[in-house]
Scaffold this motif. Structure first.
Motif, PDB file in Angstrom:
ATOM      1  N   THR A   5       5.830  -3.087 -14.337  1.00 43.87           N
ATOM      2  CA  THR A   5       6.970  -2.974 -13.429  1.00 43.87           C
ATOM      3  C   THR A   5       6.554  -2.426 -12.073  1.00 43.87           C
ATOM      4  O   THR A   5       7.008  -2.905 -11.029  1.00 43.87           O
ATOM      5  CB  THR A   5       8.050  -2.080 -14.058  1.00 43.87           C
ATOM      6  N   ARG A   6       5.676  -1.401 -12.077  1.00 41.48           N
ATOM      7  CA  ARG A   6       5.184  -0.877 -10.796  1.00 41.48           C
ATOM      8  C   ARG A   6       4.462  -1.970 -10.005  1.00 41.48           C
ATOM      9  O   ARG A   6       4.567  -2.026  -8.776  1.00 41.48           O
ATOM     10  CB  ARG A   6       4.221   0.297 -11.040  1.00 41.48           C
ATOM     11  N   GLU A  15       7.052  -4.203  -8.417  1.00 39.38           N
ATOM     12  CA  GLU A  15       7.714  -3.474  -7.330  1.00 39.38           C
ATOM     13  C   GLU A  15       6.843  -3.427  -6.081  1.00 39.38           C
ATOM     14  O   GLU A  15       7.356  -3.417  -4.953  1.00 39.38           O
ATOM     15  CB  GLU A  15       8.035  -2.046  -7.785  1.00 39.38           C
ATOM     16  N   LYS A  16       5.523  -3.407  -6.276  1.00 33.94           N
ATOM     17  CA  LYS A  16       4.605  -3.335  -5.134  1.00 33.94           C
ATOM     18  C   LYS A  16       4.207  -4.710  -4.614  1.00 33.94           C
ATOM     19  O   LYS A  16       3.342  -4.827  -3.745  1.00 33.94           O
ATOM     20  CB  LYS A  16       3.358  -2.536  -5.528  1.00 33.94           C
ATOM     21  N   VAL A  32      13.329  -4.176 -13.631  1.00 35.39           N
ATOM     22  CA  VAL A  32      13.746  -3.691 -12.318  1.00 35.39           C
ATOM     23  C   VAL A  32      14.405  -2.338 -12.504  1.00 35.39           C
ATOM     24  O   VAL A  32      15.404  -2.211 -13.201  1.00 35.39           O
ATOM     25  CB  VAL A  32      14.736  -4.668 -11.649  1.00 35.39           C
ATOM     26  N   THR A  33      13.834  -1.303 -11.917  1.00 36.21           N
ATOM     27  CA  THR A  33      14.393   0.039 -12.064  1.00 36.21           C
ATOM     28  C   THR A  33      15.509   0.268 -11.057  1.00 36.21           C
ATOM     29  O   THR A  33      15.639  -0.446 -10.055  1.00 36.21           O
ATOM     30  CB  THR A  33      13.305   1.102 -11.840  1.00 36.21           C
ATOM     31  N   HIS A  38      14.179   0.799  -7.538  1.00 31.58           N
ATOM     32  CA  HIS A  38      13.787  -0.411  -6.827  1.00 31.58           C
ATOM     33  C   HIS A  38      15.009  -1.181  -6.343  1.00 31.58           C
ATOM     34  O   HIS A  38      15.018  -1.717  -5.235  1.00 31.58           O
ATOM     35  CB  HIS A  38      12.936  -1.297  -7.743  1.00 31.58           C
ATOM     36  N   GLU A  52      15.951  -2.282  -2.454  1.00 27.39           N
ATOM     37  CA  GLU A  52      16.209  -3.658  -2.053  1.00 27.39           C
ATOM     38  C   GLU A  52      17.574  -3.795  -1.376  1.00 27.39           C
ATOM     39  O   GLU A  52      17.730  -4.561  -0.426  1.00 27.39           O
ATOM     40  CB  GLU A  52      16.127  -4.583  -3.278  1.00 27.39           C
TER      41      GLU A  52
END
Length: 400
Positions: free
Chosen positions: A353-354, A357-358, A384-385, A388, A392
């Motif tokens: 997930t990280r 996100e990056k 998707v946390t 995040h 967005e």
């Protein structure tokens, strides 16, 4: 009775050809002639004995599911699939299937018998969706083998259905750590000798067995890669720890190392050196392992799991003591749902997930995680946390 080229009797179904090779042949129960050639007479005899046994077994109409399972597992899975996959088949059969249909003749098994096994697992309420799905896979593969051998006409495990899961339970099983939770976990994990192992999973996404089986010879700090070549397994029947092949062909892979990952490995070298020289009972046979216990033994999944749960308990205990609002209570409840099952996998989930996100491309992430298809990567590991999503939305506000 067949003979060799010198006229010596070899036994029924055996003879030596003019080119010197030995031929073994017999007529199966269903009337088909079977034969095979060998360089040595011992090989021909062994094949003939085994082939006749298999033929009689496959054509025994009274054969039970138990008998077929043993035959199928040892002849169609042993040495063909990964050891862990074979173990999963065996566990699911013994724990969930055998009790209900093990004594039934293979030809009498119906679709409803298989469906009832899955329904019972769901109603018990103690099995995860993944375990029920693996049971369904085992049933289908088991009877597919019987169909392919012409023993049964159709697969009774076709079109099985799993009862619908509770959406909240599914989310908890796939939940990842938020950035704040990840930071706290790493902070508290520093007191454990397995701190570097947990940290490396968060930098590479390795599976639990892959991190346990990682060797120093698999790491190239100069080029910035580590190579996944094996997995660490544990089975008391096989004497404890042993190495198995990676989960699939794509699991055997090359994983890039971040700068942080390199620092973690360098720190682990120093730690292991200290542990080795402090211990009076160091086990040198596992010397090349990157991660080991205080006495040099391999670190199994259960050890990682117990350590992680202890870390989370310490986090929750301190948060409870300092709590002024509801955040600490929510964190405690969520992690209790997240960590008890496949705890090391939660760190793998978090790594994936990280990466998303990056901005890491899904195709690249697929290769790093060792998945055979990009769909598996997107379906199972990308979450998707809330953090995040909030970021967005901020971007959308600026754009609007």
């Amino acid at each position: 009775m067949g003979k060799d080229l010198k006229g010596k009797e070899l036994g029924m179904g055996l003879n030596q050809r003019k080119d010197g090779r030995y031929q073994a042949r017999f007529t199966s129960v269903n009337g088909k002639r079977k034969e095979k050639n060998f360089d040595k007479i011992t090989e021909a005899r062994n094949w003939l004995t085994e082939a006749k046994y298999k033929d009689s077994l496959l054509n025994n109409c009274n054969m039970t599911v138990d008998e077929w399972f043993d035959f199928w597992l040892n002849n169609y899975k042993e040495g063909i699939v990964a050891n862990n996959t074979k173990k999963n088949y065996s566990n699911r059969y013994k724990n969930n299937i055998k009790e209900y249909i093990g004594n039934i003749p293979l030809v009498d098994v119906k679709n409803i018998n298989c469906q009832q096994i899955l329904n019972k697992m769901f109603d018990d309420g103690k099995y995860s969706y993944g375990t029920m799905e693996l049971t369904m896979i085992t049933l289908h593969a088991l009877f597919k083998g019987a169909v392919e051998n012409g023993y049964i006409i159709r697969n009774p495990a076709d079109n099985l259905k799993l009862k619908k899961r509770n959406v909240d339970d599914d989310e908890n099983n796939r939940r990842v750590l938020t950035r704040d939770e990840q930071r706290d976990f790493i902070k508290y994990a520093k007191k454990s000798i397995y701190y570097n192992a947990f940290s490396l999973v968060l930098e590479t996404g390795l599976r639990c067995g892959e991190i346990g089986g990682l060797q120093w010879s698999d790491i190239d700090l100069d080029s910035g890669f580590l190579y996944v070549k094996r997995t660490l397994l544990q089975d008391s029947k096989k004497g404890g720890f042993y190495y198995g092949i990676p989960k699939s062909k794509s699991s055997k892979r090359k994983v890039p190392l971040t700068d942080e990952a390199k620092n973690i490995l360098l720190d682990q070298q120093k730690l292991q050196y200290k542990l080795k020289h402090q211990s009076s009972e160091w086990h040198n046979e596992w010397n090349d392992l990157v991660f080991s216990t205080i006495n040099g033994n391999p670190v199994g999944a259960s050890t990682f799991r117990i350590t992680m749960i202890r870390i989370v308990k310490n986090i929750n205990k301190d948060r409870e003591a300092d709590a002024l609002g509801g955040d600490s209570v929510r964190f405690q409840a969520d992690l209790k749902k997240c960590l008890p099952k496949k705890v090391m996998h939660s760190l793998r989930h978090t790594f994936a997930t990280r990466c998303i996100e990056k901005g890491v491309q899904p195709k690249t992430l697929q290769k790093i995680l060792g998945h055979s298809s990009i769909q598996v990567t997107m379906d199972l590991y990308v979450h998707v946390t809330d953090d995040h999503m909030s970021e967005e939305i901020k971007k959308m506000n600026v754009a609007i």
